[in-house]
Design an enzyme around this catalytic site. Structure first.
Site, short mmCIF file in Angstrom:
data_model
loop_
_atom_site.label_atom_id
_atom_site.label_comp_id
_atom_site.label_asym_id
_atom_site.label_seq_id
_atom_site.Cartn_x
_atom_site.Cartn_y
_atom_site.Cartn_z
N HIS A 1 41.55 -6.81 -1.37
CA HIS A 1 40.26 -7.21 -1.92
C HIS A 1 40.37 -8.14 -3.12
O HIS A 1 39.36 -8.63 -3.62
CB HIS A 1 39.49 -5.94 -2.33
CG HIS A 1 38.05 -6.14 -2.64
ND1 HIS A 1 37.18 -6.76 -1.76
CD2 HIS A 1 37.31 -5.81 -3.74
CE1 HIS A 1 35.97 -6.79 -2.29
NE2 HIS A 1 36.02 -6.23 -3.49
N SER B 1 33.11 -10.21 -4.72
CA SER B 1 32.54 -8.95 -4.27
C SER B 1 31.04 -8.91 -4.59
O SER B 1 30.29 -9.77 -4.10
CB SER B 1 33.32 -7.78 -4.89
OG SER B 1 33.05 -6.58 -4.23
N ASP C 1 41.40 -6.80 3.50
CA ASP C 1 40.30 -6.54 2.57
C ASP C 1 39.48 -5.33 2.97
O ASP C 1 39.28 -5.06 4.16
CB ASP C 1 39.38 -7.78 2.55
CG ASP C 1 38.65 -7.98 1.25
OD1 ASP C 1 38.11 -7.00 0.72
OD2 ASP C 1 38.61 -9.12 0.77
#
Length: 322
Positions: free
Chosen positions: A295, A128, A268
């Site tokens: 995610h 991320s 996601d």
């Protein structure tokens, strides 16, 4: 300030120019990591260390521990750390907003690699925000960096926000309206807001059931000091109103000449279009999607995720897959 390290109860503390950073090496003693002159990074059987960059900004290393321990068990030394401002590292809640920049965290990562003597060879895995940090770091060409694993990340904050808006639009009307009112700064019922957020998370963040302990530890630590998250991300991960709101590395991706594995979950919160744009912009990239994940595919499909990372890094290094 000259860089120095000292042990703490379950890791080490690096003192560098801007502050104090906690880190832990999994699978190898720190003294075993520096390269020995043959360019293999000093890892087990030629396996260069993997430095894991957590997300947020403002999360902690804890939710990456299961991945690091599994990779280390297969012979890959891993380095976990809490970025400055969170977890076991130094905190500066009084710092002005302009203090918290990508450049700060790139400098921190350089200091950590230097302190561990990784110029003989290492890899970065960024999840991320950690993937954004890995990209920014790769563009500075640190000595020894050989490959990137970019997990559930993107090249453009505006593209990310557009994608999230599309996901929110598919929620049931009642939940969608609650989240919209909250984003607009209007008062909402806390219980209704909690239900709407839970619905989103179960669809797009963690789909494998109750959150594992490693993830709960990260979220608890983040709640204790949300300074970095609120400054850089904003009050909401949906609208992204913090200092990263205009971040866009798209035009610089061609300069990232390293091999890169770009991975994400099919469901996601970083939508496939945003991840695909990152993949297309990198000159030496491979793309992999985990069909059952949101995610956090390294926690949702851990065996498949670990295997993909091991195969990719072994190919980069020309070593046998564990």
């Amino acid at each position: 300030m000259a860089e120095s390290t000292r042990r703490d109860e379950d890791g080490s503390l690096l003192e560098w120019r801007r502050g104090r950073t906690w880190y832990r090496v999994v699978g190898s003693h720190p003294g075993d990591l520096p390269g020995d002159g043959d360019g293999d990074g000093g890892g087990d059987g030629g396996r260069a260390p993997l430095v894991l960059c957590h997300g947020g900004p403002g999360m902690t290393h804890d939710y990456l521990v299961p991945l690091a321990e599994a990779l280390a068990a297969a012979g890959r030394p891993c380095v976990l750390y809490d970025q400055y401002g969170v977890g076991r590292s130094g905190h500066r809640p009084e710092a002005p907003a302009g203090f918290w920049t990508p450049e700060l965290f790139v400098e921190e990562l350089h200091a950590l690699a230097d302190a561990l003597g990784l110029s003989g060879g290492f890899h970065l895995l960024g999840h991320s925000w950690g993937g954004m940090l890995a990209l920014e770091t790769a563009l500075t060409r640190p000595a020894g960096l050989r490959a990137l694993v970019l997990a559930d990340t993107f090249a453009s904050s505006p593209a990310y926000v557009r994608g999230v808006a599309g996901l929110l639009a598919r929620l049931p009307a009642e939940q969608r309206e609650v989240l919209a009112r909250h984003e607009a700064g209007e008062p909402v019922d806390p219980a209704a807001y909690g239900e709407a957020m839970t619905a989103f998370y179960r669809r797009h963040v963690y789909r494998a059931g109750p959150a594992p302990e490693a993830l709960r530890r990260t979220m608890a630590a983040m709640a204790e000091d949300p300074t970095v998250y609120r400054t850089m991300m904003g009050e909401s991960e949906f609208s992204m109103t913090g200092s990263l709101r205009d971040w866009d590395v798209t035009d610089r991706l061609a300069a990232v000449g390293l091999p890169a594995l770009v991975v994400s979950g099919r469901h996601d919160q970083v939508v496939p279009e945003a991840v695909d744009a990152l993949y297309r912009g990198l000159p030496r990239a491979w793309r992999l999607e985990f069909g059952a994940s949101g995610h956090l595919p390294h926690l949702e499909e851990p065996a498949a995720f670990r295997a993909a990372v091991e195969v990719f890094l072994a190919q980069v290094e020309g070593t046998p897959t564990p």
